[in-house]
Design an enzyme around this catalytic site. Structure first.
Site, PDB file in Angstrom:
ATOM      1  CB  CYS A  29      -0.920   0.006   1.224  1.00 40.62           C
ATOM      2  SG  CYS A  29      -0.003   0.091   2.790  1.00 40.62           S
ATOM      3  CB  CYS A  32       4.281  -0.473   1.921  1.00 41.32           C
ATOM      4  SG  CYS A  32       3.190  -1.634   2.783  1.00 41.32           S
ATOM      5  CB  CYS A  99      50.757 -20.944  -7.099  1.00 39.38           C
ATOM      6  SG  CYS A  99      50.937 -19.203  -6.669  1.00 39.38           S
ATOM      7  CB  CYS A 102      47.751 -17.005  -9.083  1.00 37.97           C
ATOM      8  SG  CYS A 102      49.510 -16.945  -9.407  1.00 37.97           S
ATOM      9  CG  ASP A 531       7.506 -37.929  -2.722  1.00 34.48           C
ATOM     10  OD1 ASP A 531       6.618 -37.824  -1.869  1.00 34.48           O
ATOM     11  OD2 ASP A 531       7.290 -37.943  -3.947  1.00 34.48           O
ATOM     12  CG  ASP A 730       8.722 -35.026  -8.194  1.00 39.21           C
ATOM     13  OD1 ASP A 730       9.064 -34.015  -7.551  1.00 39.21           O
ATOM     14  OD2 ASP A 730       7.537 -35.329  -8.390  1.00 39.21           O
ATOM     15  CG  ASP A 734       8.939 -34.153  -3.655  1.00 39.35           C
ATOM     16  OD1 ASP A 734       9.201 -34.759  -4.692  1.00 39.35           O
ATOM     17  OD2 ASP A 734       8.034 -34.456  -2.874  1.00 39.35           O
TER      18      ASP A 734
END
Length: 835
Positions: A29, A32, A99, A102, A531, A730, A734
């Site tokens: 609103c 806000c 290395c 670096c 699941d 899956d 989930d």
């Protein structure tokens, strides 16, 4: 009136103003937007702020000398709202790194760049993955930041397998050439030194030999060693230090003794500098070869793709490069050919080898309507396939992207190694100076250490015969040994090489890890939560029982259930529709349809209220189920899911639906138990059905009657009870539970799986892949720990020996090179792991 410059202490920063747009979340609103605006205007350094509720954006004018984006975000968050930062991800190809120091230099340079949220640099792949805000910075600014740190960067381009292989070969061929030249110059020096080392004879004269040592060492350092010296200079000139700084200091210090020998009573170690450089370049060459073997996984994946495709255009069959395929085009695939890109079979029937994607060795039958994966091999019949995804959207492209992203991430255990390497080189330089000073200030005490060790340490490992060598000679010798023995390379390679090999092995078996953290977290998991539908079971339930009540027939019961489930995609609804189709039952139209997720559905049929769902749902709706109690119990104890129907609050009957366990489920659960893991099943089924299924599968704990939105709470409850939890599902239905678990594991079949959904993705819908994923994560982490241990152990053991003068600089450099190569070699041994 301005104050004279000689009296001002410090000029205030020049006032500058910038504007930035922030995407605000949580506003509902005008109040806000006013709250956010007030919060932003209160921030010191903000001259103006305006918030638009309609666009949910804030335009802020601020002075970057006094306020940062993080401060603005914090002000918004403290007022009770959020900031949705636009973020983009880019991969940069970095050159000039040698290395771990670096890596730290490049990471620090990127992380200091305004707008960079996250930066991770990998020494083995020579890539940087950067997440940044496009509102604050861009790719060119990131590249400039890397260049200012003394390295080169470019936006990563897409490579073919041949290009990747060519680039890799060019690197090791260049390293090989430098190594050969270095040894061609160092070997004569070694032979020349032998008479002096064995018999104390300087041939032909002292002066000529000293001069010869210098003249032969100069080209060794400034020809094959030129890249090392330039790298050291770039590093120092940009305010940092890397491994090459230590080599440059060690070799140049050795060379300088050749000149000083003419004026001071010290030994000439110039030839030692030549040998140090030769050994260093040999280590680089062997390391580049080993790293090339470690990076074969990406190249092998790139090689899998088809190069050309035959498509139908305007009724004509034409052959085109695979990059030119358009979505919707029909491709012709003959026996023995690779399917060019992801799609759906339009016509034809064949067996397709999908082992490259899933690790499944048995070919799968494919016919019209079946999805196929690009780069898989059509074995027998001719197929016509309609292209569904092309380019970066294909399954193979996503696999490669996922493997590359994993190789660019870090494992939490690496954090300590990163902190050490950040200060390693400066620390070693300081230690070398202190060593030199200690040998000059306390020569008798330091010499006594050498004399005491003479009987223990072989002569070859001793710095010089301590009875004859001067204090300055011994001081220089020990200081050089300290410089060249220290090895941040091994620390930098310990984790990425093991991750690279492990991720490649996983990809070949259809196991994709999203981040390095997942490998460490997975090996710490104590409980695996599953699941049920599609994970433990086949995911294709079928109607097995029809038990009507109150005078209706099975056909009437099925007709009502079919009408209510006509548009649902729930597996149980699909099973009921398939039964309706098989029985050839016509369905009537329903009105006022409403669903209670996870429970059931309501509607009106011919003006009468009808309900379909679980027993608990019908009881809540006031339906008397006494007549169905016995068949309900019998079906549930037989591990069948029950769906009940009612009309006008009168029970009409119960439908039994069975979804059989996958053939490998019980065996996979048994193997998980052998690995010391607990198992649990989370399902919306009632307790009786759930326990019957769990009993058949061998699962330890059952969470029954769990609604979809309750899975997250159930995961948290299991974590409190058992410790770290991995959730297997899956990856679509989930998703919240997978995110909340310590490790989210998505399991599916080929293109059906949401590859972006979890920490670990099992491409093949086979639970044995889960066992393999855990085994591989444990084996990979074991290699990482071994590598880190040896890298630290080597430095902890070798540096004190060098300080004490107990290591010849040449032997020290040889040991340093071996340590880096051994870490990479040990990572490659991971390939022998049985997963």
């Amino acid at each position: 009136m301005s104050i004279p410059s000689n009296t001002e202490k410090e000029a205030p920063p020049e006032k500058t103003e910038e504007k930035i747009q922030l995407k605000i979340t949580g506003m509902h609103c005008a109040g806000c937007s006013a709250n956010v605006e007030r919060a932003l205007k209160k921030v010191p350094g903000v001259s103006d702020a305006g918030v638009n509720l309609a666009t949910e954006k804030a335009l802020v004018t601020f002075d970057p000398n006094f306020v940062s984006l993080e401060v603005l975000e914090k002000a918004v968050e403290e007022s009770g709202y959020g900031v949705d930062r636009a973020r983009e991800k880019v991969t940069l190809k970095i050159s000039g790194m040698h290395c771990a120091a670096c890596v730290n230099n490049v990471e620090r340079a990127l992380q200091k760049t305004a707008g960079v949220m996250e930066a991770s640099v990998n020494l083995t792949t020579e890539k940087a993955q950067v997440i940044y805000s496009p509102d604050e910075t861009d790719v060119s600014a990131l590249i400039q930041a890397v260049q200012k740190a003394g390295y080169n960067a470019a936006l990563e381009r897409e490579e073919t397998a041949e290009q990747a292989a060519d680039e890799e070969e060019q690197k090791w061929q260049a390293a090989r050439k430098r190594m050969i030249i270095a040894w061609a110059l160092a070997a004569p020096l070694m032979l020349w030194m032998l008479p002096e080392m064995l018999w104390g004879i300087m041939w032909p004269t002292h002066t000529i030999m000293n001069l010869g040592m210098i003249l032969l060492t100069l080209p060794a350092l400034f020809w094959p060693g030129w890249e090392t010296l330039c790298s050291a200079w770039r590093s120092v000139s940009h305010g940092s230090a890397n491994m090459d700084v230590l080599i440059a200091l060690g070799t140049l210090a050795s060379l300088s003794t050749g000149f000083l020998n003419f004026f001071m009573d010290i030994a000439n170690f110039a030839a030692v500098g030549s040998m140090i450089m030769a050994i260093h370049l040999t280590g680089r060459y062997v390391e580049s070869r080993a790293r090339g073997r470690a990076s074969q996984a990406i190249r092998k994946l790139l090689e899998l793709g088809a190069k050309t495709a035959r498509v139908l255009r305007n009724g004509q069959e034409i052959e085109i490069p695979v990059e030119e395929i358009r979505v919707g085009e029909v491709m012709l695939v003959r026996p023995g050919e690779k399917i060019p890109t992801d799609g759906e079979v339009v016509s034809g029937e064949s067996a397709v080898d999908e082992s490259m994607a899933t690790g499944e060795s048995m070919p799968l039958r494919k016919s019209a309507g079946d999805p196929v994966i690009g780069a898989t091999v059509n074995q027998h019949g001719a197929l016509q396939v309609r292209a569904a995804k092309v380019g970066r959207d294909t399954f193979l492209a996503q696999m490669i992207k996922m493997v590359e992203e994993l190789q660019g991430t870090k494992v939490p255990i690496q954090a300590f190694a990163d902190k050490v390497t950040a200060i390693f080189v400066p620390l070693i330089v300081a230690l070398s100076i202190l060593t030199f000073a200690a040998w000059l200030l306390f020569p008798d005490m330091m010499r006594q250490v050498l004399l005491s060790a003479q009987g223990i340490i072989p002569w070859l490992l001793a710095a010089l015969p301590p009875q004859t060598a001067g204090s300055v000679t011994l001081a220089i010798f020990a200081a050089i040994a300290v410089l060249v023995i220290a090895c941040p390379c091994a620390l930098g390679l310990a984790t990425p090489t093991a991750l690279m090999v492990g991720s490649g092995m996983g990809a070949q078996k259809g196991i994709l890890y999203r981040k390095g953290e997942a490998i460490q977290a997975l090996k710490d998991v104590r409980l695996i939560a599953f699941d049920k539908t599609g994970t433990l079971t086949v995911g294709k339930p079928v109607v097995t029982d029809m038990i009507p009540a109150n005078g209706i027939t099975s056909a009437e019961l099925l007709a009502i259930a079919g009408a209510l489930e006509a548009h649902s995609e729930h597996p149980l609804a699909i099973a009921i529709r398939q039964k309706v189709k098989a029985e050839n039952i016509s369905l009537e139209k329903i009105d006022n349809f409403s669903a209670a997720p996870g429970l059931g559905v309501r509607a009106t049929l011919n003006g009468e209220a009808v309900i379909l769902g679980s027993a608990s749902f019908l009881e809540k709706e006031g339906v008397d189920l006494e007549e169905l109690n016995l068949p309900l119990k019998q079906l549930e104890e037989a591990a069948k899911t029950t769906v009940l129907a009612a009309k006008n609050k009168r029970a009409l009957g119960v439908i039994g639906v069975a979804d059989r366990l996958k053939p490998e489920t019980a065996e996979a659960i048994r193997r998980l138990h052998q690995m010391g893991l607990k198992t649990a099943m989370i399902t919306g089924d009632n307790a009786r059905t759930a326990k019957a299924i769990a009993r058949e599968a061998g699962i330890d704990h059952v969470s029954a009657g769990v609604l979809p939105e309750q899975k997250v709470q159930e995961v948290e409850r299991l974590r409190e009870q058992f410790g770290a939890v991995a959730m297997v599902g899956d990856g679509i239905n989930d998703a919240p539970a997978l995110v909340r678990a310590d490790v989210g594991i998505a399991i599916g079949s080929g293109t059906d799986i949401a590859i972006e959904a979890a920490d670990v993705t099992l491409v093949r819908g086979d639970l044995n892949g889960l066992v393999s994923a855990i085994t591989l994560s444990r084996a990979t982490f074991r290699k990482i720990k071994q590598n880190l241990f040896w890298a630290f152990f080597y430095n902890v053991l070798a540096i004190p020996l060098a300080v004490a003068g107990l290591l010849h600089p040449v032997i020290a450099e040889l040991a340093m090179a071996i340590s880096s190569v051994s870490v990479v070699g040990n990572a490659n041994l991971l390939r022998r792991a049985k997963i």
